[in-house]
Structures are given as C-alpha cells and as structure tokens.
Design a protein around this motif. Structure first.
Motif, mmCIF file in Angstrom:
data_model
loop_
_atom_site.group_PDB
_atom_site.id
_atom_site.type_symbol
_atom_site.label_atom_id
_atom_site.label_comp_id
_atom_site.label_asym_id
_atom_site.label_seq_id
_atom_site.Cartn_x
_atom_site.Cartn_y
_atom_site.Cartn_z
ATOM 1 N N ARG A 88 -11.465 -9.039 1.375
ATOM 2 C CA ARG A 88 -12.106 -8.969 0.107
ATOM 3 C C ARG A 88 -11.552 -7.848 -0.735
ATOM 4 N NH1 ARG A 88 -13.841 -8.095 -4.290
ATOM 5 N NH2 ARG A 88 -16.165 -8.505 -4.828
ATOM 6 N N GLY A 89 -11.442 -6.591 -0.343
ATOM 7 C CA GLY A 89 -10.928 -5.333 -0.979
ATOM 8 C C GLY A 89 -9.483 -5.546 -1.276
ATOM 9 N N PHE A 99 -23.332 -10.617 2.285
ATOM 10 C CA PHE A 99 -23.205 -9.100 2.760
ATOM 11 C C PHE A 99 -24.320 -8.601 3.479
ATOM 12 C CE2 PHE A 99 -22.822 -4.523 1.547
ATOM 13 C CZ PHE A 99 -21.458 -4.421 1.772
ATOM 14 N N GLU A 153 -8.890 -8.248 -3.530
ATOM 15 C CA GLU A 153 -8.982 -7.607 -4.932
ATOM 16 C C GLU A 153 -7.677 -6.830 -5.610
ATOM 17 O OE1 GLU A 153 -13.004 -6.368 -5.659
ATOM 18 O OE2 GLU A 153 -12.241 -4.890 -7.088
ATOM 19 N N TYR A 199 -4.026 0.428 8.519
ATOM 20 C CA TYR A 199 -3.415 1.717 8.306
ATOM 21 C C TYR A 199 -4.210 3.000 7.959
ATOM 22 C CZ TYR A 199 -4.753 0.440 3.535
ATOM 23 O OH TYR A 199 -5.323 0.009 2.455
ATOM 24 N N CYS A 200 -5.566 2.883 8.135
ATOM 25 C CA CYS A 200 -6.577 3.929 7.854
ATOM 26 C C CYS A 200 -6.186 5.278 8.805
ATOM 27 C CB CYS A 200 -7.760 3.462 8.507
ATOM 28 S SG CYS A 200 -8.514 2.286 7.588
ATOM 29 N N TYR A 205 -14.616 -6.624 5.439
ATOM 30 C CA TYR A 205 -14.680 -6.604 3.820
ATOM 31 C C TYR A 205 -13.474 -6.013 3.222
ATOM 32 C CZ TYR A 205 -17.281 -6.253 -0.501
ATOM 33 O OH TYR A 205 -17.669 -6.440 -1.811
ATOM 34 N N HIS A 206 -12.551 -5.152 3.902
ATOM 35 C CA HIS A 206 -11.559 -4.397 3.628
ATOM 36 C C HIS A 206 -10.192 -5.606 3.770
ATOM 37 C CE1 HIS A 206 -8.118 -1.448 3.577
ATOM 38 N NE2 HIS A 206 -8.234 -1.891 2.609
ATOM 39 N N ASP A 216 -19.006 -11.262 -0.326
ATOM 40 C CA ASP A 216 -20.074 -10.782 -1.024
ATOM 41 C C ASP A 216 -21.409 -11.325 -0.750
ATOM 42 O OD1 ASP A 216 -18.673 -8.628 -2.297
ATOM 43 O OD2 ASP A 216 -18.148 -10.007 -3.983
ATOM 44 N N TYR A 258 -17.382 -3.908 7.367
ATOM 45 C CA TYR A 258 -16.446 -3.034 6.308
ATOM 46 C C TYR A 258 -14.814 -3.348 6.717
ATOM 47 C CZ TYR A 258 -19.349 -1.549 2.824
ATOM 48 O OH TYR A 258 -20.416 -1.350 1.735
ATOM 49 N N SER A 307 1.930 0.977 -4.580
ATOM 50 C CA SER A 307 1.001 1.430 -5.267
ATOM 51 C C SER A 307 1.083 3.006 -5.526
ATOM 52 C CB SER A 307 -0.362 1.121 -4.479
ATOM 53 O OG SER A 307 -0.577 1.621 -3.372
ATOM 54 N N VAL A 323 0.737 -1.193 0.011
ATOM 55 C CA VAL A 323 -0.110 0.210 0.066
ATOM 56 C C VAL A 323 0.764 1.367 -0.137
ATOM 57 C CG1 VAL A 323 -1.785 1.217 1.273
ATOM 58 C CG2 VAL A 323 -1.473 -1.279 1.350
ATOM 59 N N VAL A 367 -22.376 -2.565 10.266
ATOM 60 C CA VAL A 367 -22.080 -2.013 8.877
ATOM 61 C C VAL A 367 -20.515 -1.683 9.109
ATOM 62 C CG1 VAL A 367 -22.293 -0.390 7.238
ATOM 63 C CG2 VAL A 367 -24.178 -1.382 8.394
#
Lengths: 329, 302
Positions: free
Chosen positions: A289-290, A208, A293, A234-235, A285-286, A205, A282, A99, A95, A278
């Motif tokens: 999945r994210g 979800f 991807e 790392y947010c 999900y991150h 997915d 996420y 990138s 990251v 939710v």
C-alpha cells in the motif's frame, strides 16, 4: 574472472530434505558457478545494501573531531541474477536514487556492478508473475536465457557487449529466435502460484482492523528473518561504535526489520507498534500500500523467500489469500 | 583485449566534492557529511530542558544553511548517536540555530552533559515546514502544549518579523505544571508584539502560579475565531492536538488549515530508513508538519 570480482550462486549447504541451499558468493573460478540453481536463500540485494556498512569514521580529538567518508567502490560482476531480483533492484532504485536524497553508497555500488541475469523455470511457490516481475527489460547489463545448448543473450550495456565479444558469441539465427520464444512460453506456463493483488491496496485499508493480522501476528516470532532475506526490504538502523581508547568512532548502518520489537520505539519508552500483529501488518502495508502510493508499484516481487525462510510458516500468499477471503465473506 | 570493468568514481560527480546542501533534495551529494558546529551557549530552561545555541563552524556552510519554520535537523554526537530535533530559532538568525532539547534518552542525556565549546555535527534542514507564506492576510492561532512550544518559536519569530502580513495572532500555551513552562522569560516580549494575544494555562497550579488553571481547550473561551480566515498551528502531545483540532474543526476551521507536527525516532531524516513510517508515508519527508486532514487519514498517526 582474474580481472574483475565475480559473484554468483554457489551451493553452501543442504536443507533437511537434502536440497541444496544457494547463496550469492564471490567466485574463484567459473567451475564454482551453479547456473542451474533454484533460489538463493539470501537475495543478492546485500551486494548493494550490505547488512552492515560503515558510513562515516570519526577521529576524536581532545576538542572536536574529524570525519572521513569513503564512497569508493571497486567494480564487480554479479552473474545469475533472476528477473525478480533485477526487478527488486529497480524498485530499490526508486527509493535510493530516484526520490529525495539519492544515496551515494547505493549509487556507487549500482554504478560499479555489472549484472548478468539468468532466466529460470519458476519454482512451486514463485508468484513473481502475479507481481509483474517475472521478466526484466532493463536494470541489467546482460540477460541470459537457456535455449538448449546455447544461451540467448540480451545486451543492455556497452560493458556487457565488450565482455560478450571476448567469448565466441554468434549472431542469433531464426531458429534461435523460435527456441527463445518457446522457452519464454514454457516459463510462463509453469507458474503455479497466483496471488491476486489488484484490490490489495484498497483491501489493506478496509481490513486494517481485521482479525487476520492478529491471527498471523500470534504466529510471528518477530525475528526479522523475512526482511533479511527479502530482495527489496531496505529499512535500517544506526549504531555508533567507539573504540576503547576513545580516539576513533564509527557511524554504522545496519539493515533492520519492521517486525523487530523496537522498530517504532521512541525515546522515553513509548512504542508505536508494541504488538507483533501490528508490526506484521505494517510490513504488508508498506509493501502493498505505502510503496504503491509513492511509486505506483508494490514493493514485493513475489520471490517467496520470506515465506521460505519464515520459522513460523508465515508466507505472503497465505496472508493475502486470508485477507481477500475475509473481504468476500 | 582487456575486460576489466572501468571504475565509475562517484567522487567525481558534480556535487560530491562540495559541502552538502540539504535543501536540494534531488541532487546526489554527501548526505552522510555533517556540518561541524560549536555549542556557543546553553540556557537551562527547566530540570529536563535546555536550549542550545549552535553555530556552524565553517563560514561557507553557515552562510549556506537556510531553513523554514517547522523544519528539523539531525544533531549528531560522534560515537554516541544522532537525534532529530526541531529548530527553535528565527530563520533570519544566520549566526546560530537554537535547539530546545529534553533529556529523555541516551543521546539527549549525553548532549545535556556537554558544555559550551563542544563540537557537534548538524545535518539538515529536513522535512516540511509550516506554510507561513500561505497564511498571509489571515489570523493565526499558535497552540502549544508542553515541549510543543519549542518548534512554535520559529513561526512566532517569523510572524514578528513579517508582522504586517498577518492579522490577529493568538498564542495559546498549556503546560502540566508551572515549573514546566518553557520560555516564560520571553512572554513579556511576545505580549508587546502588535495585535498579539498570549494565553497561558497550567493543569496543576502550584503555590506561586497566579495565572489560569485548566486544560488548553479552556482557553478557547477567551478568544473569538473567524473560521474562514484563520490558520492554526498546533504542537504538542498527540492527545492534546486531537482535542484541540476537534474543537477547531467544530468552530469551522477547515482541517487542511490546521497544521500539526508529528514525532518519530528517525535514523536518517531522508526517507531511507523507514523508521519514522506512519501509515503509508514517512514523517521525515512528508512531515514532520502535516495538515490535520492528512493526519486524520494516516493510520496510527495519533
């Protein structure tokens, strides 16, 4: 030690059951180093992504301002990082360096840190083997494996080689080789916790809208502890500080968590993720999945620090198992 | 023998001593450094929106700054904060950029208090752009709702400056109230562009409004669409583009030929802070301009 800043695991406190709580801290002498540590409560990522970091300092004038940015980082050594933590850094490298828009602060810290890794026997709840991060092949300067009364050292950089030569290092013998193999085998067999992640990206997915997220979300206190102890989260958020005389301002980055209430809030009052469930979804999900991807690997390394630190008792294995179960029902 | 580790000074890396070029995404550069810029003009559009003309002060940085329609910049007010704002001017204007800003939060509230001559910081451009080159030889529908007209001005200018490359152009613009209609002083000018149809509509007509009244989707009755040779650019609140894109899809325009702009509260613009995360991606890197097919497949995008 006297020439470089050295950071290593030290016990700081004891938990309710009397077990030691470890942290990566600056060492004053090698006597402080506890090579038999179990798991550091906080991950060593904070030596690469500090909780708070001044990015730019501004001197404000009557009309206008000047900016000052300092990317200089002094070299240091981190001793005793686990394979999972080294793999976590490799994921962060993806990251932060590989990138778009490589991060200069991270780059400077990474370039100026010598990492000395250390093998260990997995704890009850470690599932790094399932996440494919129980071994590290690169991303370190030296990696030590305990083979009885000696350490087996894998060398991956010239700096590490120079340091090694200062000690009375011996060439490895055939016997050492066997001991090393036996130790690796022993570690591999000790893994107890398994998490099935092969179908996880698709499952994320499919499930979800699953009730599972509500169930765990209702438990979640939205405190953000999981992200603070996580070796890969790392947010961050930005804050600006201005001093009382209005002559100096600082733009500061601070680590954030996607579980905090205002993570996805926008100006005007709308919040894209108002529910704890939710936000928790996420986070997974991150991670599974994210990131998969974008970089063909999951962000999670399986250290279970988040499960260990969670005040509400949410741990990733339980959540993932729950998801898989609703799927097969 | 000394074991002091030799310091790696990253200030010596090739691009670290230069002014950052945000179009070269893979290069290590001073991504935190903003371009010092002066607000040279402020146009009050409505009670909430102002248009700021911002000129990068340094000659070299100004010459080097280039963007494409749809991209955004991070506008920074030292000591106050940084906000992502779409560029609203023509790419060929090398002197200054125009940012249309609604007073909605802390930073934008402070920006609204600035006067011409104030110095702000600009980082960027960031994000994806409308694929205006791909639209060559086709009809273009530009559909805006409310503040969505601001990012649409850039492609409108582009089309005007490359008019011969495109076929028929339709601009459809809907607002809630007549006093929220932005850039109405430019409508006459746009209408004079060859083969351009400008349709405006408001939801709640006041006393002085003489134009159409209704929802933006009502405007579709007035145009004919050639679905095989049409691209659509849609900008506005998510509920609006949901209906608009559904309609366009019914007409037969493929979803990957409709482009929408998503908005999130970004903190970095560079794919690092995760704050603009939608589904499995980030608005700042893979967006803000997405084709509608992608948006439909992103979780929580609309």
């Amino acid at each position: 030690m006297e020439e470089n800043e050295v950071i290593g695991p030290k016990s700081r406190d004891r938990d309710i059951e009397g077990n030691k709580i470890y942290r990566f801290l600056k060492l004053n002498s090698f006597d402080e180093l506890e090579m038999d540590y179990t798991r550091s409560y906080l991950s060593p990522k904070n030596y690469f992504l500090p909780f708070k970091e001044d990015l730019v300092t501004y001197s404000l004038q009557d009309k206008g301002w000047e900016q000052e940015i300092n990317y200089t980082i002094h070299p240091r050594v981190i001793v005793g990082m686990r394979a999972c933590d080294i793999n976590a850094l490799l994921k962060l490298d993806q990251v932060m360096l590989k990138s778009a828009y490589p991060n200069p602060y991270y780059f400077a810290r990474r370039k100026n840190t010598l990492i000395i890794g250390l093998d260990h026997e997995p704890l009850e709840d470690c599932f790094c083997k399932s996440m494919n991060s129980d071994t590290a092949f690169h991303g370190f300067g030296m990696f030590l494996t305990d083979i009885g009364d000696k350490y087996f050292a894998a060398i991956n950089s010239d700096t590490a080689f120079i340091i090694l030569n200062r000690f009375d290092a011996e060439e490895i013998t055939d016997e050492d080789r066997l001991l090393f193999k036996a130790e690796k085998k022993k570690i591999e067999l000790k893994f107890k916790t398994q998490v099935n992640i092969t179908i996880l990206p698709e499952l994320m997915d499919l499930e979800f809208e699953s009730e599972v997220w509500k169930k765990w979300g209702d438990k979640c206190l939205s405190c953000g502890t999981c992200a603070m102890v996580c070796p890969t989260c790392y947010c961050y958020g930005m804050e600006e500080d201005i001093d009382l005389s209005i002559t100096k301002a600082v733009k500061r980055r601070f680590l954030y968590s996607c579980n905090l209430l205002d993570f996805a809030a926008v100006a005007g009052g709308h919040n894209f993720r108002p529910d704890a469930g939710v936000r928790l979804k996420y986070r997974y999900y991150h991670q599974f999945r994210g990131f998969m991807e974008a970089f063909d690997q999951s962000l999670c390394v399986g250290c279970n620090r988040c499960g260990n630190a969670c005040l509400a008792g949410i741990n990733p294995k339980a959540v993932i198992d729950d998801l898989i179960e609703t799927e097969t029902k | 023998m000394s074991t002091k580790i030799i310091q790696h000074d990253i200030n010596l890396e090739p691009f670290m001593s230069k002014s950052p070029d945000f179009n070269r995404k893979s290069i290590l550069m001073q991504t935190e450094r903003s371009f010092k810029s002066e607000i040279i003009n402020i146009i009050t559009l409505t009670a909430l929106e102002k248009l700021f003309h911002i000129r990068i002060s340094d000659h070299f940085e100004r010459e080097n700054f280039s963007f494409l329609p749809g991209q955004f910049v991070m506008l920074h007010l030292p000591g106050c904060g940084e906000v992502p704002i779409s560029i609203s001017s023509s790419v060929s204007n090398k002197e200054y950029i125009e940012l249309c800003i609604r007073k909605v939060g802390k930073v934008t509230g402070m920006i609204h208090r600035l006067e011409p001559g104030a110095i702000v910081g600009i980082r960027g451009p960031f994000g994806t752009h409308f694929p205006v080159q791909k639209m060559t030889g086709c009809d273009v529908l530009l559909i805006a709702g409310g503040l969505g007209i601001a990012p649409l001005r850039s492609p409108i200018y582009w089309i005007n400056e490359h008019r011969s490359k495109y076929r028929d152009i339709s601009i459809m613009y809907g607002a809630r109230d007549p006093d929220q209609v932005l850039f109405d002083y430019q409508f006459e000018e746009w209408k004079k562009i060859y083969g351009l149809k400008l349709l405006t509509i408001v939801q709640n007509a006041g006393k002085n409004w003489k134009g159409r009244v209704g929802l933006i989707t009502d405007l579709f009755k007035e145009i004919t669409i050639d679905p095989e040779n049409t691209f659509a650019i849609v900008c506005g609140p998510p509920v609006m583009f949901k209906f608009v894109c559904a309609h366009l899809s019914d007409v037969g325009i493929p979803r990957h030929r409709m482009f929408v702009s998503l908005e999130r509260r970004m903190h970095c613009g560079m794919g690092k802070c995760c704050r603009c995360n939608v589904g499995s991606t980030f608005t700042c890197l893979d967006g803000p301009i997405f084709d509608y097919w992608t948006v439909m497949n992103l979780k929580e995008a609309i």
